[in-house]
Design a protein around this motif. Structure first.
Motif, short mmCIF file in Angstrom:
data_model
loop_
_atom_site.label_atom_id
_atom_site.label_comp_id
_atom_site.label_asym_id
_atom_site.label_seq_id
_atom_site.Cartn_x
_atom_site.Cartn_y
_atom_site.Cartn_z
N ASP A 1 -51.67 -15.51 70.73
CA ASP A 1 -52.97 -16.21 70.74
C ASP A 1 -53.89 -15.67 71.83
OD1 ASP A 1 -51.78 -17.72 68.82
OD2 ASP A 1 -51.57 -19.54 70.03
N ALA B 1 -55.23 -12.23 71.03
CA ALA B 1 -56.19 -12.31 69.92
C ALA B 1 -57.54 -12.81 70.43
CB ALA B 1 -55.65 -13.23 68.82
N SER B 2 -57.54 -13.77 71.32
CA SER B 2 -58.79 -14.29 71.89
C SER B 2 -59.50 -13.23 72.71
CB SER B 2 -58.49 -15.52 72.77
OG SER B 2 -57.93 -16.56 72.01
N GLU C 1 -60.19 -6.31 64.75
CA GLU C 1 -60.25 -7.65 64.18
C GLU C 1 -58.83 -8.21 64.07
OE1 GLU C 1 -62.06 -7.33 60.38
OE2 GLU C 1 -60.30 -6.43 59.41
N THR C 2 -58.72 -9.52 64.20
CA THR C 2 -57.42 -10.17 64.09
C THR C 2 -57.49 -11.26 63.04
OG1 THR C 2 -57.97 -11.73 65.87
CG2 THR C 2 -56.81 -9.70 66.50
N THR C 3 -56.39 -11.46 62.35
CA THR C 3 -56.28 -12.51 61.33
C THR C 3 -55.10 -13.39 61.69
OG1 THR C 3 -57.13 -11.03 59.63
CG2 THR C 3 -55.97 -13.01 58.89
N ALA C 4 -55.37 -14.68 61.92
CA ALA C 4 -54.30 -15.61 62.28
C ALA C 4 -53.37 -15.82 61.10
CB ALA C 4 -54.90 -16.94 62.73
N ALA D 1 -61.18 -10.73 70.44
CA ALA D 1 -62.26 -11.25 69.60
C ALA D 1 -63.63 -10.82 70.10
CB ALA D 1 -62.18 -12.77 69.53
N SER E 1 -51.20 -13.32 65.27
CA SER E 1 -52.34 -12.76 64.55
C SER E 1 -52.07 -11.30 64.25
CB SER E 1 -53.63 -12.89 65.37
OG SER E 1 -53.99 -14.25 65.54
N GLU E 2 -52.48 -10.86 63.08
CA GLU E 2 -52.33 -9.46 62.72
C GLU E 2 -53.55 -8.68 63.19
OE1 GLU E 2 -51.01 -6.65 58.95
OE2 GLU E 2 -51.51 -8.76 58.62
N LEU E 3 -53.31 -7.56 63.84
CA LEU E 3 -54.37 -6.74 64.40
C LEU E 3 -54.68 -5.57 63.48
CD1 LEU E 3 -56.21 -5.83 66.82
CD2 LEU E 3 -54.20 -4.60 67.69
N VAL F 1 -50.07 -9.88 67.44
CA VAL F 1 -50.43 -10.21 68.82
C VAL F 1 -50.37 -11.72 68.99
CG1 VAL F 1 -51.91 -8.18 69.00
CG2 VAL F 1 -52.91 -10.36 68.32
#
Length: 352
Positions: free
Chosen positions: A280, A283-284, A293-296, A287, A311-313, A278
């Motif tokens: 930015d 991802a925001s 959860e997302t990991t940049a 959040a 970011s990985e979802l 996804v």
């Protein structure tokens, strides 16, 4: 009747009759060719009446006609293919060698499908009108909800997602036309059911890829993760990768355009097999929501887009999952784990 007869009966010029015929998507015919019926004349009269009574100007009336034509053309082709497959002789199909398997029906199946569809036309027509009115109501509701005076001139805000079958090109080289048709049809049925179950809209499917939109972030995340999990549990289909972005989109001709769409497409092309990426902004938005959860990941430059930090979802522990088996059942598809006659399952965990 010839076109001259139709135009005379509808009290319109030959030029207007030709414009209407072209808008319907049919090839040129000579003015004196007797290939029209009373139904053609009534349709032309209806369009002419809308223009004459100033309900629509001619340009809009022809555009409306073109929209009907493009949609019903695809619908008719789709339904004839489905009926031909349904009318195929199972014993004859099973006897075909893989090298002989074709997506085109044999003459007997085509003739049986033609008779069946002709007999069913009167029963199917009310269903077409019903479906159109329901979708028209939904489209009007979305239009009214989007009618915000503060809305950006760039378009309405949507979450846009692409789901792409991994390693599809190599599968095409190894599968027969019939096997490929079964796989694509299954992918479209499962993906469409997942998207609509979460309130999203399928904009279009192009073979190995589906484009969908949602209004909010949470349904989009649920769609993406359900797509990944459902395809991973299906023995016939390869994994999918999904890319999503949120922002303004321009809606035209039933499609969506703009930078947001392009960004989602580029994210899909770099997503790992069985993964969801996804942008930015999305991802925001996610959040603040529970269950995701997302990991940049590392910042990268996407072609035609520029620098992006994807970011990985993923679902958080305990997040609700949609059963792939239930999705398969709702879609009316073959249960996961089974293989249609004359087809072979795609290799699992194909690499990107």
């Amino acid at each position: 009747m010839a076109r001259r007869d139709v135009s005379r009966g509808a009290e319109v010029s030959l030029l207007s009759a030709r414009k209407f015929w072209h808008a319907l998507g049919f090839p040129n015919v000579e003015d004196d060719d007797a290939m029209f019926t009373e139904a053609d004349q009534m349709a032309l009269m209806a369009v002419a009446r809308l223009v004459r009574e100033q309900e629509l100007d001619e340009t809009t009336a022809l555009a409306m006609t073109r929209a009907f034509a493009r949609t019903t053309d695809r619908l008719a082709v789709w339904q004839t293919q489905l009926m031909a497959e349904a009318m195929a002789d199972p014993e004859q199909e099973a006897a075909l060698d893989e090298a002989d398997a074709r997506a085109v029906p044999n003459l007997a199946s085509a003739q049986a499908a033609a008779r069946k569809l002709t007999d069913m036309a009167d029963e199917l027509e009310p269903l077409l009108i019903y479906a159109w009115r329901r979708h028209l109501t939904a489209a009007i509701s979305r239009m009214l909800a989007d009618a915000d005076p503060q809305q950006s001139s760039q378009g309405v805000r949507r979450v846009v997602g692409f789901a792409d079958l991994v390693n599809f090109t190599s599968l095409v080289r190894r599968m027969t036309e019939r096997q490929l048709a079964v796989m694509v049809q299954r992918f479209e049925a499962l993906a469409t059911d997942i998207v609509t179950a979460h309130g999203g809209r399928v904009i279009k499917t192009v073979g190995d890829e589906i484009l969908f939109v949602t209004i909010d972030a949470a349904p989009a995340a649920a769609v993406a993760l359900d797509l990944v999990e459902t395809m991973a549990e299906d023995d016939l289909l390869p994994d999918v990768r999904v890319g999503m972005a949120v922002g303004p989109v321009l809606s035209r001709l039933g499609d969506v355009f703009g930078t947001t769409v392009n960004r989602a497409s580029r994210l899909t092309s770099v997503a790992p097999a069985g993964g969801v990426l996804v942008d930015d902004a999305l991802a925001s938005a996610l959040a603040a929501l529970s269950g995701f959860e997302t990991t940049a990941l590392r910042r990268r430059t996407l072609r035609g887009i520029g620098p992006v930090t994807p970011s990985e979802l993923r679902r958080t522990t305990g997040g609700r999952k949609t059963s792939a088996q239930a999705i398969s059942t709702r879609a009316g598809a073959i249960p996961a784990g089974s293989t249609p006659a004359g087809s072979t399952p795609a290799p699992r965990k194909a690499s990107s």
